[in-house]
Design an enzyme around this catalytic site. Sequence first.
Site, PDB file in Angstrom:
ATOM      1  N   GLU A  56       0.825  -1.207   0.000  1.00 41.03           N
ATOM      2  CA  GLU A  56       0.000   0.000   0.000  1.00 41.03           C
ATOM      3  C   GLU A  56       0.860   1.258   0.000  1.00 41.03           C
ATOM      4  OE1 GLU A  56      -4.081  -1.531   2.151  1.00 41.03           O
ATOM      5  OE2 GLU A  56      -2.444  -0.932   3.445  1.00 41.03           O
ATOM      6  N   CYS A  78       3.277   8.436   0.983  1.00 41.46           N
ATOM      7  CA  CYS A  78       3.885   7.564   1.992  1.00 41.46           C
ATOM      8  C   CYS A  78       4.070   6.201   1.322  1.00 41.46           C
ATOM      9  CB  CYS A  78       2.925   7.476   3.180  1.00 41.46           C
ATOM     10  SG  CYS A  78       3.437   6.301   4.424  1.00 41.46           S
ATOM     11  N   CYS A  91       6.476  -6.728   7.488  1.00 39.79           N
ATOM     12  CA  CYS A  91       7.634  -6.228   8.234  1.00 39.79           C
ATOM     13  C   CYS A  91       7.990  -7.248   9.300  1.00 39.79           C
ATOM     14  CB  CYS A  91       7.305  -4.888   8.900  1.00 39.79           C
ATOM     15  SG  CYS A  91       8.688  -4.191   9.829  1.00 39.79           S
ATOM     16  N   CYS A 149       6.555  -4.831  15.889  1.00 37.50           N
ATOM     17  CA  CYS A 149       6.130  -3.846  16.895  1.00 37.50           C
ATOM     18  C   CYS A 149       4.673  -4.109  17.277  1.00 37.50           C
ATOM     19  CB  CYS A 149       6.298  -2.428  16.370  1.00 37.50           C
ATOM     20  SG  CYS A 149       7.998  -2.072  15.878  1.00 37.50           S
ATOM     21  N   CYS A 199       1.501  -2.075  15.712  1.00 37.22           N
ATOM     22  CA  CYS A 199       1.507  -1.822  14.261  1.00 37.22           C
ATOM     23  C   CYS A 199       0.913  -3.007  13.505  1.00 37.22           C
ATOM     24  CB  CYS A 199       2.951  -1.574  13.819  1.00 37.22           C
ATOM     25  SG  CYS A 199       3.154  -1.426  12.050  1.00 37.22           S
ATOM     26  N   SER A 241      11.647   6.138  15.064  1.00 31.75           N
ATOM     27  CA  SER A 241      10.468   5.780  15.843  1.00 31.75           C
ATOM     28  C   SER A 241      10.934   5.389  17.235  1.00 31.75           C
ATOM     29  CB  SER A 241       9.740   4.596  15.181  1.00 31.75           C
ATOM     30  OG  SER A 241       9.321   4.982  13.898  1.00 31.75           O
ATOM     31  N   LEU A 242      10.831   6.327  18.149  1.00 33.92           N
ATOM     32  CA  LEU A 242      11.352   6.081  19.502  1.00 33.92           C
ATOM     33  C   LEU A 242      10.278   5.398  20.355  1.00 33.92           C
ATOM     34  CD1 LEU A 242      13.818   6.403  21.324  1.00 33.92           C
ATOM     35  CD2 LEU A 242      12.955   8.660  21.979  1.00 33.92           C
ATOM     36  N   CYS A 287      -0.826   5.853   9.832  1.00 36.83           N
ATOM     37  CA  CYS A 287       0.406   5.183  10.279  1.00 36.83           C
ATOM     38  C   CYS A 287       0.069   3.909  11.025  1.00 36.83           C
ATOM     39  CB  CYS A 287       1.169   6.078  11.253  1.00 36.83           C
ATOM     40  SG  CYS A 287       2.096   7.352  10.465  1.00 36.83           S
TER      41      CYS A 287
HETATM   42  N1  SAH Z   1       9.269   0.834   9.944  1.00 33.62           N
HETATM   43  C1  SAH Z   1       9.490   2.224   9.990  1.00 33.62           C
HETATM   44  C2  SAH Z   1       8.585   2.999   9.055  1.00 33.62           C
HETATM   45  C3  SAH Z   1       7.158   2.540   8.974  1.00 33.62           C
HETATM   46  S1  SAH Z   1       6.188   2.783  10.415  1.00 33.62           S
HETATM   47  C4  SAH Z   1       9.381   2.733  11.409  1.00 33.62           C
HETATM   48  O1  SAH Z   1       8.925   1.986  12.270  1.00 33.62           O
HETATM   49  O2  SAH Z   1       9.791   3.859  11.642  1.00 33.62           O
HETATM   50  C5  SAH Z   1       5.875   4.518  10.326  1.00 33.62           C
HETATM   51  C6  SAH Z   1       5.480   5.158  11.646  1.00 33.62           C
HETATM   52  O3  SAH Z   1       4.183   4.684  12.054  1.00 33.62           O
HETATM   53  C7  SAH Z   1       6.415   4.838  12.806  1.00 33.62           C
HETATM   54  O4  SAH Z   1       6.804   6.018  13.460  1.00 33.62           O
HETATM   55  C8  SAH Z   1       5.562   3.985  13.736  1.00 33.62           C
HETATM   56  O5  SAH Z   1       5.960   4.143  15.070  1.00 33.62           O
HETATM   57  C9  SAH Z   1       4.180   4.525  13.449  1.00 33.62           C
HETATM   58  N2  SAH Z   1       3.085   3.624  13.810  1.00 33.62           N
HETATM   59  C10 SAH Z   1       3.047   2.292  13.644  1.00 33.62           C
HETATM   60  N3  SAH Z   1       1.868   1.789  14.080  1.00 33.62           N
HETATM   61  C11 SAH Z   1       1.131   2.847  14.495  1.00 33.62           C
HETATM   62  C12 SAH Z   1      -0.190   2.992  15.021  1.00 33.62           C
HETATM   63  N4  SAH Z   1      -0.990   1.945  15.168  1.00 33.62           N
HETATM   64  N5  SAH Z   1      -0.619   4.225  15.336  1.00 33.62           N
HETATM   65  C13 SAH Z   1       0.175   5.306  15.164  1.00 33.62           C
HETATM   66  N6  SAH Z   1       1.415   5.243  14.638  1.00 33.62           N
HETATM   67  C14 SAH Z   1       1.906   4.026  14.322  1.00 33.62           C
HETATM   68 FE1  SF4 Z   2       7.737  -2.504  11.124  1.00 32.52          FE
HETATM   69 FE2  SF4 Z   2       7.723   0.153  11.567  1.00 32.52          FE
HETATM   70 FE3  SF4 Z   2       5.515  -1.328  11.974  1.00 32.52          FE
HETATM   71 FE4  SF4 Z   2       7.590  -1.581  13.614  1.00 32.52          FE
HETATM   72  S1  SF4 Z   2       6.352   0.276  13.311  1.00 32.52           S
HETATM   73  S2  SF4 Z   2       6.397  -3.270  12.720  1.00 32.52           S
HETATM   74  S3  SF4 Z   2       9.296  -1.339  12.216  1.00 32.52           S
HETATM   75  S4  SF4 Z   2       6.525  -0.986  10.031  1.00 32.52           S
END
Ligand code: SAH
Ligand code: SF4
Length: 349
Positions: A93, A106, A113, A117, A120, A214-215, A333
Site C-alpha cells: 500500500e 507515503c 515487516c 512492533c 503496528c 520511531s522512539l 500510520c
Molecule cells: N518501519 C518504519 C517505518 C514505517 S512505520 C518505522 O517503524 O519507523 C511509520 C510510523 O508509524 C512509525 O513512526 C511507527 O511508530 C508509526 N506507527 C506504527 N503503528 C502505528 C499505530 N498503530 N498508530 C500510530 N502510529 C503508528
Molecule cells: Fe515494522 Fe515500523 Fe511497523 Fe515496527 S512500526 S512493525 S518497524 S513498520
Amino acid sequence: MPKNIDLKSLSKADVYHFAAEHGLPKYRADQLLHWIYERYALSLQEITEFSKALRSELAHAAYISNLELADRQRSKDGTEKFLFSLEDGQTIESVLIPDKDRLTLCISSQAGCAMGCGFCLTGGMGLVRNLKAHEIVDQIISANRLIAPAKITNIVLMGMGEPLANFDEVVEALWRITGLMGISKRRITLSTSGLVPKMLEFPAKAPDVNLAISLNATTDEARSRIMPINKTYPIKELLDACRRYPLRPRRRITFEYVLIGGVNDTQADAKRLVKLLRGIPCKVNLIPFNPYDQSNMKRPSEETVLEFQKVVAASNMTVLIRESKGQDILAACGQLRGKQKSSEDKEAC
Ligand code: SAH
Ligand code: SF4
C-alpha cells in the site's frame, strides 16, 4: 544479454550498459531514463521519440514493468490509499496525503515487516518479502500517473516495512528518486525503528535525506515490550548513534513517538523524553495511537496528549501532534496491511 529485461529493474548505469549493448548512443539511454522516470511510460511503445523500428527492436530484448492498481480508496479528509499488486501477486500500500501546497506520498519498502512492533498492523503480518528498488520507485511513478497533472512533491518512507532492513534496494531507490525523478532529498524522509548499524552506514551510501526515528518509549523496559528491536539496539545505543549522525547545518532528526494509552503516555515519560533527547538537534512528532481491529491498545485522551506535549514543549523542544490522516480507510500510520479486500478489476497505472 538475456531477453526480456525489465528496464525499470536496471540502475542508471545498467541502462547505459543496456543501450551500449544494443549499439545505441548514450543519448538514447538518457531518453529511455527520461521516458521511464519523468514521463512514466507504461511500455516501450509509448516512447514516441523512438522510431517504430527501434521500439520494436528493443521490445525483443526488454520491457517496462508496471505496478497494478488493485484498489483505490479515498478518505473523507482527502487522503487516498492505493493498493498495488506486484509482478508475483504480492500486494503493498501507498498513501497520498494532500496538505496545503504539498502532495506527500507515503511509500512501502517491504511487503509486511519483520520487526513485530506490538502497536503496528504491518508488524503483525510478519515479513512477506523485501521490495526491489523499482517496486519502491514505481509507487511514486504509478501515483503520479494516477493523479496527473498533479505531482507528488514529498516522499515519506513510512508505509509498510522497515526501510533499513532492506538497505541496498532502499538506497538504490533513493538514488533514482532524487537523481532520475528529480525529487529533492530535502523533501524525502526515511523513518526507521532503529537498526543502529544500518543507520550509521546509511549517510555514506545514500542521498542525504531526512531521518526520522520511531522512539515510542522512554525506558528500555517499555520500549522492548512494544518494539522487540530494542532488545538488540537499546535506547542508549540508538541515541548515541543519533548523536553521531552526520547532520548538515540546520537539519534535525525527527523523533516519532506513538502515544499509547497506559503504555508510554505519562508526564514522567514526557520528562524522560526531554532528558533523553538533550543535545540532539531534533524535533518530536507525537502520534496518537491509531487503533485497528486486531489490537487492544488504546489511544490516550486528548487531554493526556496535550499534557504530554506541554511538558515536552516546556523544554523549548519543537513538538507537534501528528494526527494521522485517512483513519476511516485504514490508511493512517501503522494501519497498512496490503491485503486486497475484493477481487475488483485491476488496471495498470
Ligand atoms: N518501519 C518504519 C517505518 C514505517 S512505520 C518505522 O517503524 O519507523 C511509520 C510510523 O508509524 C512509525 O513512526 C511507527 O511508530 C508509526 N506507527 C506504527 N503503528 C502505528 C499505530 N498503530 N498508530 C500510530 N502510529 C503508528
Ligand atoms: Fe515494522 Fe515500523 Fe511497523 Fe515496527 S512500526 S512493525 S518497524 S513498520
